[in-house]
Enzyme design. Sequence first.
Site, short mmCIF file in Angstrom:
data_model
loop_
_atom_site.label_atom_id
_atom_site.label_comp_id
_atom_site.label_asym_id
_atom_site.label_seq_id
_atom_site.Cartn_x
_atom_site.Cartn_y
_atom_site.Cartn_z
N ASP A 1 0.88 -1.17 0.00
CA ASP A 1 0.00 0.00 0.00
C ASP A 1 0.92 1.22 0.00
O ASP A 1 1.50 1.57 1.02
CB ASP A 1 -0.89 -0.04 1.25
CG ASP A 1 -1.70 1.26 1.44
OD1 ASP A 1 -1.67 2.12 0.54
OD2 ASP A 1 -2.34 1.39 2.50
N LYS B 1 2.97 11.25 -3.42
CA LYS B 1 1.95 10.61 -4.25
C LYS B 1 1.04 11.64 -4.92
O LYS B 1 0.53 11.41 -6.01
CB LYS B 1 1.15 9.67 -3.37
CG LYS B 1 0.20 8.75 -4.10
CD LYS B 1 -0.32 7.74 -3.10
CE LYS B 1 -1.44 6.90 -3.65
NZ LYS B 1 -1.91 5.97 -2.60
N GLU C 1 -7.04 0.67 -4.68
CA GLU C 1 -7.07 0.50 -3.23
C GLU C 1 -8.42 -0.03 -2.72
O GLU C 1 -8.44 -0.95 -1.89
CB GLU C 1 -6.73 1.83 -2.55
CG GLU C 1 -5.25 2.15 -2.66
CD GLU C 1 -4.93 3.62 -2.52
OE1 GLU C 1 -5.79 4.39 -2.10
OE2 GLU C 1 -3.78 3.99 -2.84
N ASP D 1 -13.20 5.01 1.75
CA ASP D 1 -11.77 5.12 2.09
C ASP D 1 -11.37 6.58 2.26
O ASP D 1 -11.22 7.31 1.28
CB ASP D 1 -10.93 4.44 1.00
CG ASP D 1 -9.43 4.51 1.28
OD1 ASP D 1 -9.00 5.22 2.22
OD2 ASP D 1 -8.66 3.83 0.57
P1 ADP Z 1 -3.08 7.28 3.10
O1 ADP Z 1 -3.82 6.12 2.55
O2 ADP Z 1 -3.48 8.57 2.46
O3 ADP Z 1 -1.62 7.11 3.18
P2 ADP Z 1 -3.88 6.46 5.76
O4 ADP Z 1 -5.00 5.55 5.48
O5 ADP Z 1 -2.64 5.88 6.31
O6 ADP Z 1 -3.59 7.45 4.58
O7 ADP Z 1 -4.43 7.57 6.75
C1 ADP Z 1 -3.61 8.58 7.17
C2 ADP Z 1 -4.46 9.62 7.79
O8 ADP Z 1 -5.17 9.06 8.87
C3 ADP Z 1 -3.63 10.77 8.33
O9 ADP Z 1 -4.20 11.99 7.93
C4 ADP Z 1 -3.73 10.56 9.80
O10 ADP Z 1 -3.63 11.78 10.50
C5 ADP Z 1 -5.11 9.95 9.95
N1 ADP Z 1 -5.28 9.23 11.18
C6 ADP Z 1 -4.55 8.20 11.66
N2 ADP Z 1 -5.00 7.83 12.88
C7 ADP Z 1 -6.04 8.65 13.16
C8 ADP Z 1 -6.92 8.78 14.27
N3 ADP Z 1 -6.82 8.02 15.33
N4 ADP Z 1 -7.87 9.74 14.20
C9 ADP Z 1 -8.00 10.54 13.12
N5 ADP Z 1 -7.20 10.46 12.06
C10 ADP Z 1 -6.23 9.52 12.08
MG MG Z 2 -4.66 4.60 1.89
#
Ligand code: ADP
Ligand code: MG
Length: 622
Positions: free
Chosen positions: A23, A87, A188, A215
Site C-alpha cells: 500500500d 503521491k 485501493e 476510504d
Molecule cells: P493514506 O492512505 O493517504 O496514506 P492512511 O489511510 O494511512 O492514509 O491515513 C492517514 C491519515 O489518517 C492521516 O491523515 C492521519 O492523520 C489519519 N489518522 C490516523 N490515525 C487517526 C486517528 N486516530 N484519528 C484521526 N485520524 C487519524
Molecule cells: Mg490509503
Amino acid sequence: MAKIGINLSTGSLQKDEIIVGIDLGTTNSLIAIVHPETKKPIVLKEFNGSSIVPSVIHFEKNGQITVGDLAKSQLELDPERTVFSVKRLMGKSYQEATALKDLISYKYVADANESAVVKIQMGDLFYTPTELSSLILKSLKERAEHILKTPVNKAVITVPAYFNDEQRQATRDAGKLAGLEVLRIINEPTAASLAYGIGLQNASVENNETVAVYDLGGGTFDISILSISNGIFEVLSTNGDTHLGGDDIDAMIVQHWITQLGVDEKILASDKSMMQMFRLKAEEAKKQLTQSDLFSGLIDKWTLSLSLIDFEQLITPMIERTISCCKQAFLDAGLKKSDINNVVMVGGSTRVPLVKKMVGDFFGKTVNDSVNPDEVVALGAALQADVLAGNNKDVLLLDITPLSLGIETAGGLMDVLIPRNAKIPSKAARQYTTQIDGQGSMRISVYQGERDLVKDNRKLAEFNLKNIPGMPAGLPKVEVGFLINADGILVVTAKELRSGVSQTIEVKPRLNLDDATVEQMLLDSMVHAKEDIVLRALAEAKTEGEQLLKTTEQFLQKNSQFLTQAEMIDTANAMQALQLAITMDDKNLVQEKTEVLNSISRPYAERIMDMAIAEAMKGKSI
Ligand code: ADP
Ligand code: MG
C-alpha cells in the site's frame, strides 16, 4: 447483469517465491504478505516496531537518504530537505503542482526540457515524483527483506481508483526503479474489499452482497460500490476526490487555531518549521479527539486547545462532501442505498467517530470497521499477490474505468469507445474512414472525459496513421482499437484494413490540464449536459453540410456539362446559402440549407447516374 470472470492466476512463478503486497500511501505505506503457513494476510513489522512507514523522505546534507519515521521526525527540524505527500505529485505537471504549494515545504521546479514534468529540488539534485516514490518503495523492499530474511523482487502495488493512466504508469515505473517487478497495479478499494474477504472464504457458498467501500486516508477519498457473489468481485462504480483527507482536517485545525490566537498568517507562512509544528500538533489533536472530549497542547508561546464539539463542527462540511460522492457512486451503479448490504471503512481518517456516525446514518447501517483501517489495503494487496502466485485460483476480480475513453471525430466531437465504468480489462474497436480523396494519413487523438466536445475533455495522446494508400474518400477502413489492460493502462492501435497498414500508439502524456479540472470533469458533464447536446447537434449538422458541399463540388467538376443553366444557378445559390449558414453556427439553418441543396441536386444526380448506367450497359446483353 451478466458476469464475466477473469482468471488472474499466472501459474508461471517459482514455487515459494514471495510476492509482497504494497500500500503505497500518500501519508503512510505498508507492506504485507500472506503467511505461508496460516494462509492469512499479515502486515510486516520489525520486532517491536510499527507496520506503518510514513511516506516521508529526508535528504541529509551528506547525501544520505532516510525514509519513514526517522524522516518524518525531520519535518520540523529540516523542512526544506524533507519530502512528503509525493503521491500527490505523481504524474503531475509543474502547473498542477502549484495548486498544492500550501501543503509542500520543499522546492520544486519545472523541468527545463519537459515543462510538463514537475521536479523536486534538493540542493543540486532534482528528482521526479516517480524517483521519489521509488525511494520509498526501495526502503519498503529492504525492510521486507530484512524481516523475511529473503530477497523480495515481486510486488502488487495499490493506487487510488482515481489514478489516471499516467499516474498508474508512474507508479509502475517507481516499482521498477526500486528493483521490483510490479505484477499488478490494483485499486485501493478493490484491495480493501478483498481484505474484508466477503465471498472469499466462501467461494463455493451461494452468496450475493453489494458492498460500499469508504476510504478516507491522508490525502484522498474514494468510494467504491462492489458486487460480490460466488467469489467474483465486481466493481460497479467508483467516485471520490483526490484532494480530500486527513491532511485537510489538519489544515482546518491549524486555520482554526491561527484565527483563534490571532497569529500573523504571513509570519507563520514564512516560518516553515513553525508551520510544520502547527500541522503536527493539529494531527495530534485530531487523533486524541477520537478518544477524548478536549485537546490541549503547547507550541512555543501559544497554548492550543480544541474541544470535540468545535472539532466536529469544523469537519462536518468535509464529511458532507464525501457523502455527496457516495450519492454519485450510487447513481452510477444504478443502485439505491437500500441495495447496500455492507459498508466498509478504510483509511486512518475513518477512525474519527463522527465520520463513522455520519456515514452510517447516511447508509442507514452500522459501518463495518473490523479490519484495521490503516492495514486493510496492504492486506488486500497481499491477498492479490497470493492469487498471482497461483495459490488461490478461485478468486476473480473486475475493475472499472473511472472516465470514458474515446477519440476525436469530425467537428471536434468525442466518440466514446470505452464508456465510463466499463469493466477492466476492456477492449473495443470501431471503424472510421477518410474525408478527402487520396488522404494518406489519419490523425488519431485520444481523449478521456464525459463531455461531447473533445475540447472539454482531457487529451491523453495523439498519433498519425501514415502510409494509407491513395483511395477515394470514404473507402479506407481504419479500425481504431482500444485495449485497457489489467493494470488500467490504455493501448491504442489503428489499422487500415484494406492495406493492412497499422500503428500502435506511442503515448506522449500531456499534462497541460490541472488536476482539479480532471476531477471536475464528471461534475461538468452533468452541469453542461444540455448545452453539450446542442453543441453536438450543431457540430454534426455542420459536418454533414460541409460533406455535402464537398461532394457537390466534386460532382459538378465532373458533370457540369449535363446540367441545365437553371440547375447550375440554383445549385450555386444553394451552396452559397449553406456555406453562409455554416459560418453562422445556426444548426436549424444549416439543416434547412442542407436539405435545400439536397433537393436541388438529387434530381440531376439521379438523372446523370441513370445516363451513366445506360452508357455502361450499351452493347451488353443481359
Ligand atoms: P493514506 O492512505 O493517504 O496514506 P492512511 O489511510 O494511512 O492514509 O491515513 C492517514 C491519515 O489518517 C492521516 O491523515 C492521519 O492523520 C489519519 N489518522 C490516523 N490515525 C487517526 C486517528 N486516530 N484519528 C484521526 N485520524 C487519524
Ligand atoms: Mg490509503
